[in-house]
Design a protein around this motif. Structure first.
Motif, PDB file in Angstrom:
ATOM      1  N   MET A 268       0.837  -1.195   0.000  1.00  0.00           N
ATOM      2  CA  MET A 268       0.000   0.000   0.000  1.00  0.00           C
ATOM      3  C   MET A 268       0.876   1.251   0.000  1.00  0.00           C
ATOM      4  SD  MET A 268      -2.855   1.050   2.876  1.00  0.00           S
ATOM      5  CE  MET A 268      -3.687  -0.547   2.695  1.00  0.00           C
ATOM      6  N   PRO A 269       0.574   2.243  -0.858  1.00  0.00           N
ATOM      7  CA  PRO A 269       1.353   3.485  -0.853  1.00  0.00           C
ATOM      8  C   PRO A 269       1.403   4.110   0.539  1.00  0.00           C
ATOM      9  CG  PRO A 269      -0.063   3.425  -2.776  1.00  0.00           C
ATOM     10  CD  PRO A 269      -0.443   2.239  -1.924  1.00  0.00           C
TER      11      PRO A 269
ATOM     12  N   PRO B 110     -12.394   5.827   0.364  1.00  0.00           N
ATOM     13  CA  PRO B 110     -13.070   5.573  -0.922  1.00  0.00           C
ATOM     14  C   PRO B 110     -12.068   5.465  -2.068  1.00  0.00           C
ATOM     15  CG  PRO B 110     -13.322   7.867  -0.283  1.00  0.00           C
ATOM     16  CD  PRO B 110     -12.689   7.171   0.884  1.00  0.00           C
ATOM     17  N   ALA B 111     -12.557   5.001  -3.209  1.00  0.00           N
ATOM     18  CA  ALA B 111     -11.684   4.804  -4.376  1.00  0.00           C
ATOM     19  C   ALA B 111     -11.022   6.106  -4.802  1.00  0.00           C
ATOM     20  CB  ALA B 111     -12.489   4.208  -5.529  1.00  0.00           C
ATOM     21  N   ALA B 112     -11.774   7.220  -4.738  1.00  0.00           N
ATOM     22  CA  ALA B 112     -11.196   8.517  -5.106  1.00  0.00           C
ATOM     23  C   ALA B 112     -10.056   8.889  -4.162  1.00  0.00           C
ATOM     24  CB  ALA B 112     -12.276   9.600  -5.083  1.00  0.00           C
ATOM     25  N   GLY B 113     -10.228   8.553  -2.880  1.00  0.00           N
ATOM     26  CA  GLY B 113      -9.176   8.828  -1.911  1.00  0.00           C
ATOM     27  C   GLY B 113      -7.937   7.993  -2.161  1.00  0.00           C
ATOM     28  N   VAL B 114      -8.140   6.744  -2.579  1.00  0.00           N
ATOM     29  CA  VAL B 114      -7.012   5.867  -2.895  1.00  0.00           C
ATOM     30  C   VAL B 114      -6.209   6.439  -4.064  1.00  0.00           C
ATOM     31  CG1 VAL B 114      -6.357   3.586  -3.746  1.00  0.00           C
ATOM     32  CG2 VAL B 114      -8.112   3.809  -1.975  1.00  0.00           C
ATOM     33  N   ARG B 115      -6.929   6.887  -5.097  1.00  0.00           N
ATOM     34  CA  ARG B 115      -6.241   7.483  -6.251  1.00  0.00           C
ATOM     35  C   ARG B 115      -5.496   8.751  -5.859  1.00  0.00           C
ATOM     36  NH1 ARG B 115     -11.192   5.966  -8.691  1.00  0.00           N
ATOM     37  NH2 ARG B 115     -11.979   8.112  -8.454  1.00  0.00           N
TER      38      ARG B 115
END
Length: 205
Positions: free
Chosen positions: A122-123, A137-142
């Motif tokens: 994980m980054p 959320p997915a946007a936060g992951v990106r």
């Protein structure tokens, strides 16, 4: 202290946290320690780190640096590699260059940790974000992946400037950049990212 590249594990003990904190504080204060020692030795040419005879105090500080590297929150193999490089540079070149190389090595180590996390596990920034928001959320992951890349760029830049000042600048300039300017730039990056994150949250809300 748990390394930046490790995942979830046992909660580190207080002594390990204190020792890890000592390593971080020493890394921050390193330029000031070097400046204080070398400035004091310049009055004694026999103890100058660039002369044929190197003061025992210089070697003591190099040894201390190698030991303190072991207290940084980094993987153990990376810590050993950094310590070996610090000692090798000091032995194969001028001892003062070994002292000046410390910030370069720390920045390269951080670059290694952040860059490696982009394709293994994980980054780093995502891991830190999930401490406050486990269900990111997915946007936060990106977004956290992009921020991790930005920090990689910062460490490349900072290591490059630190290396330039170590090789070509006088002691005062080296100390000014590595002991003050680099941390101001780091703080500006922290603040800039925080402002961007707030703006994105308001836009999503």
């Amino acid at each position: 202290m748990t390394s930046l590249s490790s995942g979830r594990g046992r909660r580190p003990s207080l002594p390990r946290l204190l020792l890890g904190g000592l390593g971080v504080v020493a890394a921050v204060c390193w330029p000031l320690l070097v400046y204080a020692l070398l400035s004091r030795l310049t009055a004694d040419p026999a103890g100058d780190a660039t002369s044929g005879h190197v003061s025992p105090w210089v070697w003591a500080l190099i040894a201390l640096g190698a030991l303190l590297i072991q207290r940084l929150p980094l993987p153990w193999l990376l810590r050993l590699t950094l310590a070996a490089l610090l000692i090798a540079i000091s032995l194969l070149s001028e001892a003062e260059l070994g002292l000046r190389a410390y910030p370069v090595l720390v920045n390269l180590a951080m670059l290694s940790v952040f860059a490696t996390s982009l394709w293994r596990g994980m980054p780093v920034i995502e891991r830190l974000a999930r401490l406050q928001e486990p269900d990111l959320p997915a946007a936060g992951v990106r977004y956290t992946r992009k921020v991790t890349r930005v920090w990689c760029g910062f460490f490349v830049f900072n290591a490059s400037v630190a290396a330039t000042t170590a090789l070509y600048a006088d002691l005062a300039t080296w100390t000014l950049y590595n002991g003050l300017v680099s941390y101001v730039l780091m703080g500006l990056l922290f603040c800039g990212e925080w402002l961007v994150r707030r703006r994105l949250r308001r836009a999503d809300g």
